[in-house]
Scaffold this active site. Sequence first.
Site, PDB file in Angstrom:
ATOM      1  CG  ASP A   1      -1.804   1.075   1.496  1.00 44.83           C
ATOM      2  OD1 ASP A   1      -2.450   1.558   0.239  1.00 44.83           O
ATOM      3  OD2 ASP A   1      -1.743   1.761   2.496  1.00 44.83           O
TER       4      ASP A   1
ATOM      5  CG  ASP B   1      -1.843   7.322   0.509  1.00 45.19           C
ATOM      6  OD1 ASP B   1      -0.765   7.628  -0.044  1.00 45.19           O
ATOM      7  OD2 ASP B   1      -2.908   7.804   0.477  1.00 45.19           O
TER       8      ASP B   1
END
Length: 334
Positions: free
Chosen positions: A73, A75
């Site tokens: 991922d 963020d």
Amino acid sequence: MTTDGEPDQPLAPGVSDRADVVAAATAAAAERSGEAGRTEERYARPDADRLSAGMLERVRARRTGNTEAAFFDLDKTIIARSSTLVMGRTFMKDGLLSPSTVLKGLYAQAVYQLVGADHEKMEQMRRAALDLTQGWDAERVRTLVRETVEEVIAPLVYAEALALIEQHRAAGRDVWIVSSSGEEIVEPFARYLGVRDHLATRSGVDDQGRFDGTLEFYAYAGAKATAMRQVAEVRGYDLANCYAYSDSITDLPMLSAVGHPTAVNPDRELRAAALAMGWETSDFVAPVRLRDRLPQVERRRDKVLVGTLLAAAVGAIAWRILGGDGEQGHDEAA
């Protein structure tokens, strides 16, 4: 059923006996979706929860022969903040966002950093962003991100994430960035980081090359896991031997799709789920300037910061959603 509407998929070896934990946590996340069903009908094209045949063909064409991969991922996992909120500030000087939107974006970013955003807020931010960016020239946005990625995003990269990426490369695994942020943000950053592959939200573009207010693919929640399974099929990955890293409970399907999941800087719900599942957890705390760690990356010193657009756009939305003054209008984006 999974959160992306697909029939249930078997879990990776070693976690199948705890499927009830995954199901319960996934159901809890889906419960907060609010208007998700109605908004999909308005904003998403058919099959926006999976990669199209054209996207998969491009993935197949870049096959490396590796049978394992690591999916990160973006963020709060690779970088310390929301990439969309941060990049929004890059577009104001170009005229895409107003100064007031930028100020709201700064506020929203602070709130996001402190308390995060649950499924319903993410859906609201997505809808507002689509409305705000409709009519923007897609290539113009992509160019702005390319020109500012070193100054805006690169200083936020976690040293721990860089180390893990290098470890996976050394082990002969493909590395992927999997993010709900727009492809116009994720692709230039992945390129700057030296990551060949990414899965990101893909906006619809009209015949004039402008965003049309719809989504071709929304890389969020269960759709991330669906796309990972599609990628694994065309690339020949054994997901039981693959790795995934994320911070959010909404990425539970993504983490459950692989044999080696790690919750990074997990929110409260993901931390509880990871504990119940016996998954590894890690806390990344050391953002570094990417060029200090990877001096070989290309530096665009001949470019000047062109603006502060997208984060500003995102900010306005988040301002309204996360506790702002309730103003409505095209200045409030996320």
